[in-house]
Design an enzyme around this catalytic site. Structure first.
Site, PDB file in Angstrom:
ATOM      1  N   ASN A 150       1.486  -1.545  -4.804  1.00  0.00           N
ATOM      2  CA  ASN A 150       0.277  -0.715  -4.776  1.00  0.00           C
ATOM      3  C   ASN A 150      -0.557  -1.020  -6.011  1.00  0.00           C
ATOM      4  O   ASN A 150      -0.014  -1.256  -7.090  1.00  0.00           O
ATOM      5  CB  ASN A 150       0.643   0.777  -4.757  1.00  0.00           C
ATOM      6  CG  ASN A 150      -0.513   1.655  -4.314  1.00  0.00           C
ATOM      7  OD1 ASN A 150      -1.016   1.505  -3.203  1.00  0.00           O
ATOM      8  ND2 ASN A 150      -0.953   2.565  -5.163  1.00  0.00           N
TER       9      ASN A 150
ATOM     10  N   GLY B  33       0.807  -1.210   0.000  1.00  0.00           N
ATOM     11  CA  GLY B  33       0.000   0.000   0.000  1.00  0.00           C
ATOM     12  C   GLY B  33       0.839   1.258   0.000  1.00  0.00           C
ATOM     13  O   GLY B  33       1.795   1.378   0.770  1.00  0.00           O
TER      14      GLY B  33
ATOM     15  N   LYS C 223      -4.698  25.055   6.996  1.00  0.00           N
ATOM     16  CA  LYS C 223      -4.991  23.785   6.334  1.00  0.00           C
ATOM     17  C   LYS C 223      -4.098  23.609   5.099  1.00  0.00           C
ATOM     18  O   LYS C 223      -3.524  22.535   4.868  1.00  0.00           O
ATOM     19  CB  LYS C 223      -6.459  23.749   5.928  1.00  0.00           C
ATOM     20  CG  LYS C 223      -6.890  22.540   5.120  1.00  0.00           C
ATOM     21  CD  LYS C 223      -7.217  21.366   5.975  1.00  0.00           C
ATOM     22  CE  LYS C 223      -7.889  20.263   5.169  1.00  0.00           C
ATOM     23  NZ  LYS C 223      -8.107  19.048   5.957  1.00  0.00           N
TER      24      LYS C 223
ATOM     25  N   ASP D 240      -4.840   3.088   8.435  1.00  0.00           N
ATOM     26  CA  ASP D 240      -6.216   2.797   8.823  1.00  0.00           C
ATOM     27  C   ASP D 240      -6.404   1.453   9.519  1.00  0.00           C
ATOM     28  O   ASP D 240      -7.385   1.278  10.248  1.00  0.00           O
ATOM     29  CB  ASP D 240      -7.122   2.839   7.588  1.00  0.00           C
ATOM     30  CG  ASP D 240      -7.157   4.224   6.961  1.00  0.00           C
ATOM     31  OD1 ASP D 240      -7.762   5.123   7.557  1.00  0.00           O
ATOM     32  OD2 ASP D 240      -6.575   4.399   5.878  1.00  0.00           O
TER      33      ASP D 240
ATOM     34  N   GLY E 271      -0.421   4.396   0.585  1.00  0.00           N
ATOM     35  CA  GLY E 271      -1.126   5.499   1.226  1.00  0.00           C
ATOM     36  C   GLY E 271      -0.139   6.306   2.043  1.00  0.00           C
ATOM     37  O   GLY E 271       1.076   6.181   1.895  1.00  0.00           O
ATOM     38  N   TYR E 272      -0.645   7.132   2.947  1.00  0.00           N
ATOM     39  CA  TYR E 272       0.242   8.003   3.724  1.00  0.00           C
ATOM     40  C   TYR E 272       1.303   7.202   4.482  1.00  0.00           C
ATOM     41  O   TYR E 272       2.493   7.509   4.421  1.00  0.00           O
ATOM     42  CB  TYR E 272      -0.573   8.834   4.711  1.00  0.00           C
ATOM     43  CG  TYR E 272      -1.433   9.899   4.062  1.00  0.00           C
ATOM     44  CD1 TYR E 272      -0.869  11.043   3.528  1.00  0.00           C
ATOM     45  CD2 TYR E 272      -2.815   9.751   3.981  1.00  0.00           C
ATOM     46  CE1 TYR E 272      -1.654  12.026   2.937  1.00  0.00           C
ATOM     47  CE2 TYR E 272      -3.609  10.730   3.393  1.00  0.00           C
ATOM     48  CZ  TYR E 272      -3.024  11.861   2.870  1.00  0.00           C
ATOM     49  OH  TYR E 272      -3.809  12.823   2.283  1.00  0.00           O
TER      50      TYR E 272
ATOM     51  N   GLU F 289     -16.510  18.362   5.396  1.00  0.00           N
ATOM     52  CA  GLU F 289     -15.638  18.928   4.363  1.00  0.00           C
ATOM     53  C   GLU F 289     -16.263  18.793   2.978  1.00  0.00           C
ATOM     54  O   GLU F 289     -16.129  19.683   2.130  1.00  0.00           O
ATOM     55  CB  GLU F 289     -14.257  18.269   4.419  1.00  0.00           C
ATOM     56  CG  GLU F 289     -13.476  18.638   5.679  1.00  0.00           C
ATOM     57  CD  GLU F 289     -12.014  18.301   5.606  1.00  0.00           C
ATOM     58  OE1 GLU F 289     -11.198  19.096   6.107  1.00  0.00           O
ATOM     59  OE2 GLU F 289     -11.671  17.234   5.054  1.00  0.00           O
TER      60      GLU F 289
ATOM     61  N   VAL G 220      -3.012  -6.847  -3.920  1.00  0.00           N
ATOM     62  CA  VAL G 220      -2.763  -7.863  -2.902  1.00  0.00           C
ATOM     63  C   VAL G 220      -4.032  -8.703  -2.728  1.00  0.00           C
ATOM     64  O   VAL G 220      -5.128  -8.164  -2.547  1.00  0.00           O
ATOM     65  CB  VAL G 220      -2.383  -7.212  -1.557  1.00  0.00           C
ATOM     66  CG1 VAL G 220      -2.109  -8.290  -0.499  1.00  0.00           C
ATOM     67  CG2 VAL G 220      -1.170  -6.306  -1.726  1.00  0.00           C
TER      68      VAL G 220
END
Length: 405
Positions: free
Chosen positions: A37, A10, A379, A301, A12-13, A171, A81
């Site tokens: 990924n 992955g 932000k 996550d 992601g962040y 948001e 995956v």
């Protein structure tokens, strides 16, 4: 002596930061590092609500993985995956398999519908780039159909329902409130005919956030035409809207667009791998490893961390995932070299900012409350700082939000 194999699942962040930190920390002679990924790009998940509303093109949100990794040090595989077998130290992909000595799992989130009937079948979810693009195109198409639709069906084309008044939901409605006047002008539709309805089962918007800031957010969004139904649960989602209940009173709201933004869970593959998990999230050790599997780290996550002060889980935010990536990269370097100390991970929450559209926001930064343009400015600074950490000043110039005011 064979080099240890590190596999990161992955981008992601948490995953991409782990990879980019490792390539700065370890030499090519110290470890074989593979990043897997399903897409060729990394994306800013915290910008997806803007893509979904149509206020920011999705190409601004994503960046090619090969632009931020050193391919002399990291082998990138674009694949999906399908299975993790920790007992065999293997990862299975759609087009092959990988052995590992150390594994980092950062496979991201999935939408959690809590068993509400019809949500999976009839509601959109701001889950990834493609999902966000689909929402934007669907909303545009609904407006374009307005004058070619029988009068009795027109109202639902202009009714957008957002399930959930947490960060993602708020948001998203903030961006929608900015976009709708543009859509109305483009398709010659009276703005007063459009309804943006935010439905939340909890008794307040942004549960757990500072009440004074929440009041500001609700007031600002209501001025832009957002309707709130708080303490109201979605009982069912249908082809043409939702059924909600407040107490014993049920109501049907017709809508062509229902966006579910009220729940996420960790990736189901984590549970299927035999790790002890709750909604796809593993309660990791203090150094981010899976209990009983010292060679497996989890970031993002699917990592469950308990805030000892409140005895509640930390929210799975980008800020925390990024910090986890730094921590895991350090600990992997220690394990590969067999020297140094493993670091325990403690989130350093510098602040939280919730956007109300590109020109407005609320937040708490270093203990100080911010609203309006000051919060919006902060932000954008936070977003640009992440890009700087990931790829330096050139990436900020290429992908950053340079119009800070």
């Amino acid at each position: 002596m064979n080099k240890p194999k590190i596999v990161i699942l992955g981008a992601g962040y948490g995953g991409i930061i782990t990879a980019t930190r490792l390539q700065k920390t370890l030499s090519a002679n110290e470890a074989d590092i593979t990043l897997v990924n399903k897409n060729s790009y990394h994306y800013q998940a915290t910008w997806l609500h803007e893509n979904a509303a149509g206020t920011l093109h999705h190409d601004r949100t994503r960046l090619d993985i090969k632009d931020v990794i050193n391919q002399d040090k990291i082998n990138f595989i674009q694949d999906t995956v399908t299975q993790i077998k920790p007992e065999e130290k293997k990862v299975f992909l759609s087009n092959g398999e990988l052995d590992y000595d150390y594994l980092v799992v950062g496979l991201g989130f999935e939408s959690e519908t809590f068993g509400i009937k019809g949500l999976k079948e009839h509601a959109f979810s701001i889950a990834n780039i493609n999902a966000a693009r689909q929402i934007r195109e669907h909303i545009d198409y609904s407006f374009s159909k307005y004058y070619n639709t029988p009068v009795e069906k027109r109202d639902e084309l202009l009714t957008i329902i957002v399930g959930g008044a947490g960060f993602t939901g708020i948001e998203f409605v903030g961006e929608l409130a900015n976009r709708v006047p543009e859509l109305c002008k483009e398709y010659d539709i009276d703005r007063d005919l459009v309804r943006i309805i935010c439905v939340e089962a909890a008794p307040m918007v942004l549960p757990g956030f500072d009440p004074e800031l929440v009041d500001y957010a609700v007031s600002q969004l209501e001025k832009k035409g957002v309707e709130f139904k708080i303490g109201t649960a979605i009982k069912e989602c249908t082809e043409d809207g939702i059924i909600v209940a407040k107490g014993d009173v049920e109501e049907k709201i017709n809508s062509a667009t229902v966006v579910w933004a009220a729940g996420v869970r960790g990736n189901a593959l984590v549970e299927q791998s035999g790790f002890e998990a709750m909604r796809g999230r593993v309660k990791v050790t203090k150094d981010m490893r899976v209990p009983g599997n010292d060679d497996v780290f989890i970031v993002g996550d699917s990592a469950l961390l308990i805030d000892e002060a409140s005895n509640r889980p930390y929210p799975p935010t980008a800020q925390i995932a990024i910090q986890q990536g730094f921590n895991v990269a350090h600990n992997l370097a220690v394990l590969v070299r067999g020297k140094g100390e493993l670091e325990e991970f403690t989130p350093d929450i510098k602040g939280t900012v919730c956007s109300l559209g590109h020109d407005d926001a609320i937040g708490v930064v270093y203990g100080k409350k911010l609203t309006g343009w000051k919060a919006s400015f902060m932000k954008k600074v936070i977003d640009n700082r992440y890009l700087f950490v990931l790829g330096g000043p050139m990436l900020v110039l290429k992908k950053g939000k340079l119009n800070l005011l």
